[in-house]
Design a protein around this motif. Structure first.
Motif, PDB file in Angstrom:
ATOM      1  N   GLU A   1       0.830  -1.199   0.000  1.00 14.44           N
ATOM      2  CA  GLU A   1       0.000   0.000   0.000  1.00 14.44           C
ATOM      3  C   GLU A   1       0.868   1.255   0.000  1.00 14.44           C
ATOM      4  O   GLU A   1       1.891   1.327   0.683  1.00 14.44           O
ATOM      5  CB  GLU A   1      -0.912   0.024   1.222  1.00 14.44           C
TER       6      GLU A   1
ATOM      7  N   THR B   1      -4.068   3.170   5.991  1.00  8.21           N
ATOM      8  CA  THR B   1      -4.016   1.931   5.214  1.00  8.21           C
ATOM      9  C   THR B   1      -2.586   1.596   4.811  1.00  8.21           C
ATOM     10  O   THR B   1      -2.279   0.446   4.484  1.00  8.21           O
ATOM     11  CB  THR B   1      -4.889   2.030   3.948  1.00  8.21           C
TER      12      THR B   1
ATOM     13  N   GLU C   1     -10.645   5.313   1.388  1.00  6.43           N
ATOM     14  CA  GLU C   1     -10.230   3.945   1.118  1.00  6.43           C
ATOM     15  C   GLU C   1     -10.377   3.141   2.404  1.00  6.43           C
ATOM     16  O   GLU C   1     -10.004   3.613   3.487  1.00  6.43           O
ATOM     17  CB  GLU C   1      -8.780   3.931   0.633  1.00  6.43           C
TER      18      GLU C   1
ATOM     19  N   GLY D   1      -9.617  -0.522   4.405  1.00  8.17           N
ATOM     20  CA  GLY D   1      -8.878  -1.774   4.448  1.00  8.17           C
ATOM     21  C   GLY D   1      -9.207  -2.555   5.708  1.00  8.17           C
ATOM     22  O   GLY D   1      -8.880  -2.112   6.817  1.00  8.17           O
TER      23      GLY D   1
ATOM     24  N   TYR E   1      -9.829  -4.704   0.463  1.00  5.37           N
ATOM     25  CA  TYR E   1      -9.957  -3.266   0.225  1.00  5.37           C
ATOM     26  C   TYR E   1     -11.223  -2.954  -0.560  1.00  5.37           C
ATOM     27  O   TYR E   1     -11.625  -3.708  -1.443  1.00  5.37           O
ATOM     28  CB  TYR E   1      -8.764  -2.748  -0.594  1.00  5.37           C
ATOM     29  N   ARG E   2     -11.803  -1.803  -0.241  1.00  9.95           N
ATOM     30  CA  ARG E   2     -12.821  -1.200  -1.095  1.00  9.95           C
ATOM     31  C   ARG E   2     -12.552   0.296  -1.171  1.00  9.95           C
ATOM     32  O   ARG E   2     -11.863   0.859  -0.310  1.00  9.95           O
ATOM     33  CB  ARG E   2     -14.224  -1.486  -0.589  1.00  9.95           C
ATOM     34  N   ASN E   3     -13.077   0.914  -2.208  1.00  7.33           N
ATOM     35  CA  ASN E   3     -12.770   2.324  -2.502  1.00  7.33           C
ATOM     36  C   ASN E   3     -11.265   2.526  -2.640  1.00  7.33           C
ATOM     37  O   ASN E   3     -10.730   3.575  -2.274  1.00  7.33           O
ATOM     38  CB  ASN E   3     -13.293   3.264  -1.410  1.00  7.33           C
ATOM     39  N   LYS E   4     -10.586   1.528  -3.164  1.00  7.81           N
ATOM     40  CA  LYS E   4      -9.128   1.603  -3.241  1.00  7.81           C
ATOM     41  C   LYS E   4      -8.686   2.680  -4.219  1.00  7.81           C
ATOM     42  O   LYS E   4      -9.202   2.791  -5.327  1.00  7.81           O
ATOM     43  CB  LYS E   4      -8.540   0.260  -3.674  1.00  7.81           C
TER      44      LYS E   4
ATOM     45  N   ASN F   1     -10.956   6.669  -6.282  1.00  9.20           N
ATOM     46  CA  ASN F   1     -11.285   5.604  -5.320  1.00  9.20           C
ATOM     47  C   ASN F   1     -12.294   4.651  -5.939  1.00  9.20           C
ATOM     48  O   ASN F   1     -13.484   4.666  -5.620  1.00  9.20           O
ATOM     49  CB  ASN F   1     -11.841   6.208  -4.032  1.00  9.20           C
TER      50      ASN F   1
ATOM     51  N   LYS G   1     -11.523  -2.407  -6.031  1.00  7.65           N
ATOM     52  CA  LYS G   1     -11.769  -3.444  -5.040  1.00  7.65           C
ATOM     53  C   LYS G   1     -10.640  -4.455  -5.180  1.00  7.65           C
ATOM     54  O   LYS G   1     -10.320  -4.895  -6.285  1.00  7.65           O
ATOM     55  CB  LYS G   1     -13.119  -4.122  -5.268  1.00  7.65           C
TER      56      LYS G   1
ATOM     57  N   SER H   1      -1.197  -9.510  -4.001  1.00 12.03           N
ATOM     58  CA  SER H   1      -2.171  -8.422  -4.049  1.00 12.03           C
ATOM     59  C   SER H   1      -2.810  -8.402  -5.427  1.00 12.03           C
ATOM     60  O   SER H   1      -2.096  -8.344  -6.439  1.00 12.03           O
ATOM     61  CB  SER H   1      -1.482  -7.079  -3.785  1.00 12.03           C
TER      62      SER H   1
END
Length: 744
Positions: free
Chosen positions: A115, A168, A538, A540, A565-568, A584, A587, A616
């Protein structure tokens, strides 16, 4: 082959001869590199444990003390990111050997478990953020390494009482070496290739009869670029003052620092250029303009520079209300002012950065029976940029001068960016089991920014340009919007025996929203306000499972983790605007394993190392625009290696300590299409230190060889998710540097 401005050093041959026997087995390794490692005093009672996480923490927290900071950090004496660059799960490549380069924009190069903090320097000093999300150097060069007592990095689930704006990417905290109780001081000098020189001095008053203690320090650093022409930095000066006062139940501390830095930028390479290692040393900006065309000016070093001044103040006031109750207040303030200069199309762009960050954090520590409780609240007020609000375009002329042409971006902040952070934690021990739980509530209030019409504006001064503008462009302006998020946490630590400890932590971390939506060009059918209102943090959600096996002469620590993760945040290159923006929209998930250990083979020889495995990948395709879908489901995230490793040793003989370290980085991709592959590499550093104690004080002399085998590799990558937006920077070549210090 010679590199740019590299200067031959007379001691290089001797140093290599000394190292050759020890490093012979590494010479044939494929793409290998070494880095300086940990030396702890002249004697060592147990194995080096720099890679072991904190034993009192349920979550994964690594801490380096002052001795380790001195050897982990870059030779330039600053840059908090370099201090943690060899910890498990950490990815940090330096553009120069000394860690003195401030990369333009928000990406400063640090990744933790894959990240990245894409909006400026991530981290705190004494638990408070001295800068908000911004493109300048932030706090990175504000503290000299000699003024740092320790640095810690929390990974995975972050406990709510470790405050950070966005976490994150982990939570990096630097602790100041406050005034010492005894009178004393320290003087150090350093010199190395590429005309590197650094001087540092600190004087401590000791504890005075009034209960007051103070220190005063200053440093000056300069170096030439290792490729191309120019200085990086031309000037780098830091001043610091610290004070502590004992009032009995009331304790007060004050820290003030100021840094000034001016220098030339390194040129980033295209992918095609980066593929040819033999040409690395030939590619950089021109020393003199090669003509009068826009392309000639764009490639001139004189129009690729930066200049910054950063000042900061923080205070810590603690008052003991009772035997188990304490109130702590930490007010802080920082100001950053400067600019980047770089060509943009047919013009030279000056990106002005002038903003302040201030606020305060407060904590109440108490106990209820056998349960320890913490309650806290912090307010941070930040002023953009980011996002940027002042871009001026200049037209170069044949004589090398610049004539103001127009404002490319003229915007005024009407409401500042604020973050409100509220947390509560409880911690209790049940025999061998320790439980810590809590929650963090974040209220992120994005700023209001007025975008001004630049047509017909001829004034060069910012305020005059605002007055001259025909007015605010409503379609490009944004009003404040608020994002709210809860971040729960639960950590368990169980002592099975003196030799075995088990840990588990589950929690939610939050990352920055995509501030780039403001400067992004208009999108058909969407207003700027609609994009601004759709901003999201974001998220996590992470689970860490860890164990520590201890034995008489060593330890072994595996950590298994999983994050969804969402809104990555995803960087997308927009060819229509010739710029990159974070959205953002991603996913993704990550599964990883880190292994760390240390072993004392004999009383004078330690081995230590860590190994990281990461997977990842995106969980869904990316919708980056109307009808524009990137088919990335199941693909690895850009710039995230599948494997990393660090292996080192500390061999003590008499007053000498020899420390070789090898760092391996696996292959990565710079884009989501996986068309730009960066090969794996390994780099080796070697450090030889001599310590001598006398009745006058301690003398320390060290000689370090960075990139011992002169490995050519691509280290830092300003990766974007599309193949035509990435920029590549070669790692520094073999560099010799010597340091001498006297502490009394």
């Amino acid at each position: 082959m010679e590199y740019g401005n590299r200067k031959a050093a007379p001691m290089l041959g001797a140093a290599l001869a000394l190292a050759s026997g020890l490093m012979a087995s590494l010479a044939g390794a494929e793409e290998v590199v070494l880095a300086p490692m940990v030396i702890i005093g002249e004697t060592q009672d147990g194995p080096v444990d720099a890679f072991a996480s904190e034993r009192e923490e349920a979550s994964t927290v690594y801490r380096l003390d002052a001795e380790e900071v001195a050897l982990f950090g870059a030779a330039g004496g600053g840059n908090a990111y370099s201090l943690v660059s060899r910890l498990p799960g950490v990815q940090m490549q330096l553009v120069d050997a000394y860690g003195l380069v401030n990369m333009q924009g928000g990406n400063k190069g640090l990744r933790v478990r894959g990240e990245i903090a894409s909006h400026g320097a991530n981290g705190t000093v004494e638990g408070v953020p001295l800068n908000g999300p911004g493109p300048g150097p932030g706090y990175l060069f504000l503290l000299d390494a000699e003024n740092i007592d320790s640095v810690s990095l929390a990974q995975g689930p972050i406990a709510p009482d470790r405050f950070s704006l966005y976490d994150t990417v982990g939570q990096l905290d630097t602790r100041i070496l406050w005034p010492k109780a005894e009178f004393g001081g320290k003087v150090s000098v350093g010199a190395g290739e590429n005309d590197f020189s650094r001087t540092f001095a600190r004087l401590d008053s000791g504890r005075l009869p009034t209960g007051t203690a103070m220190f005063l320090s200053g440093s000056s650093t300069s170096a030439q670029k290792w490729r191309g022409h120019g200085d990086s930095p031309e000037r780098h000066e830091t001043f610091a003052f610290g004070l502590s006062q004992d009032f009995g139940r009331l304790q007060a501390k004050l820290f003030v620092a100021h840094n000034e830095m001016v220098g030339d930028n390194y040129k980033g390479l295209t992918y095609e250029e980066a593929r040819h290692a033999s040409r690395y040393d030939d590619i950089d900006y021109d020393r003199y303009p090669s003509g009068t065309t826009a392309a000639a000016w764009a490639n001139w070093q004189g129009y690729n520079r930066q200049s910054f001044e950063t000042s900061a103040f923080l205070s810590e006031i603690s008052y003991r209300l009772g035997e188990h109750t304490q109130l702590v207040l930490k007010p802080f303030y920082s100001k950053e002012e400067g600019y980047y200069l770089y060509p943009n199309g047919n013009f030279v762009r000056r990106w002005d950065i002038d903003h302040t960050t201030y606020g305060a954090s407060s904590e109440l520590h108490t106990r209820w029976g056998e349960t320890g409780l913490k309650f806290g609240y912090a307010l941070v007020s930040m002023e953009p940029p980011g996002p940027p609000n002042a871009w001026r375009h200049y037209r170069p002329d044949a004589s090398g001068g610049l004539t103001f042409n127009n404002w490319a971006l003229l915007a005024k902040v009407t409401d500042r960016h604020e973050m409100h952070n509220l947390f509560a934690t409880a911690e209790r021990r049940f025999g061998p089991l320790e439980v810590k739980g809590g929650v963090r509530y974040v209220r992120d209030v994005l700023p209001s920014i007025d975008y001004y019409d630049t047509a017909g504006v001829t004034a060069e001064d910012f305020d005059d340009a605002i007055d001259q503008s025909s007015g605010v462009v409503d379609a490009r302006s944004v009003q404040s919007t608020t994002i709210r998020e809860w971040a729960p946490y639960l950590g368990l630590r169980y002592e099975v025996s003196e030799r075995l400890e088990l840990r588990a932590a589950l929690g939610r971390n939050v990352g920055s929203p995509a501030f780039d939506a403001f400067q992004k060009p208009p999108v058909a059918g969407l207003s700027k306000q609609a994009l601004w209102n759709a901003s999201e943090m974001e998220i996590g959600d992470t689970l860490d499972l860890a164990a520590r096996f201890s034995f008489s002469r060593g330890y072994f620590e595996p950590v298994l983790y999983y994050t969804r993760y969402r809104n990555k945040g995803v960087d997308i290159y927009d060819p229509a605007y010739n710029a990159s923006y974070t959205q953002n929209i991603g996913k993704a998930h990550q599964l990883g394993l880190t292994l760390a250990g240390g072993w004392q083979l004999r009383p004078d020889l330690d081995m230590f190392g860590n190994l990281s495995f990461m997977r990842s990948q995106f969980d869904d395709d990316l919708l980056v625009g109307v009808g524009d879908v990137r088919e990335v489901e199941g693909e690895r995230l850009p710039d995230v290696p599948a494997r990393m490793a660090t292996l080192g040793a500390a061999w003590r003989f008499g007053r000498f300590t020899l420390t070789p370290v090898v760092h391996y980085m696996g292959n990565r991709y710079a884009d989501i299409e996986h068309t730009q592959r960066m090969g794996g590499y390994a780099v080796a550093n070697l450090d030889l230190t001599h310590r001598l104690k006398s009745r006058h004080g301690q003398f320390t002399t060290s000689l370090a060889v960075i990139n011992l085998f002169d490995k050519r590799y691509i280290g830092f990558n300003n990766a974007n998710e599309t193949s035509n937006g990435s920029t590549f920077y070669p790692g520094p070549p073999r560099t010799l540097v010597g340091k001498f210090s006297f502490e009394f």
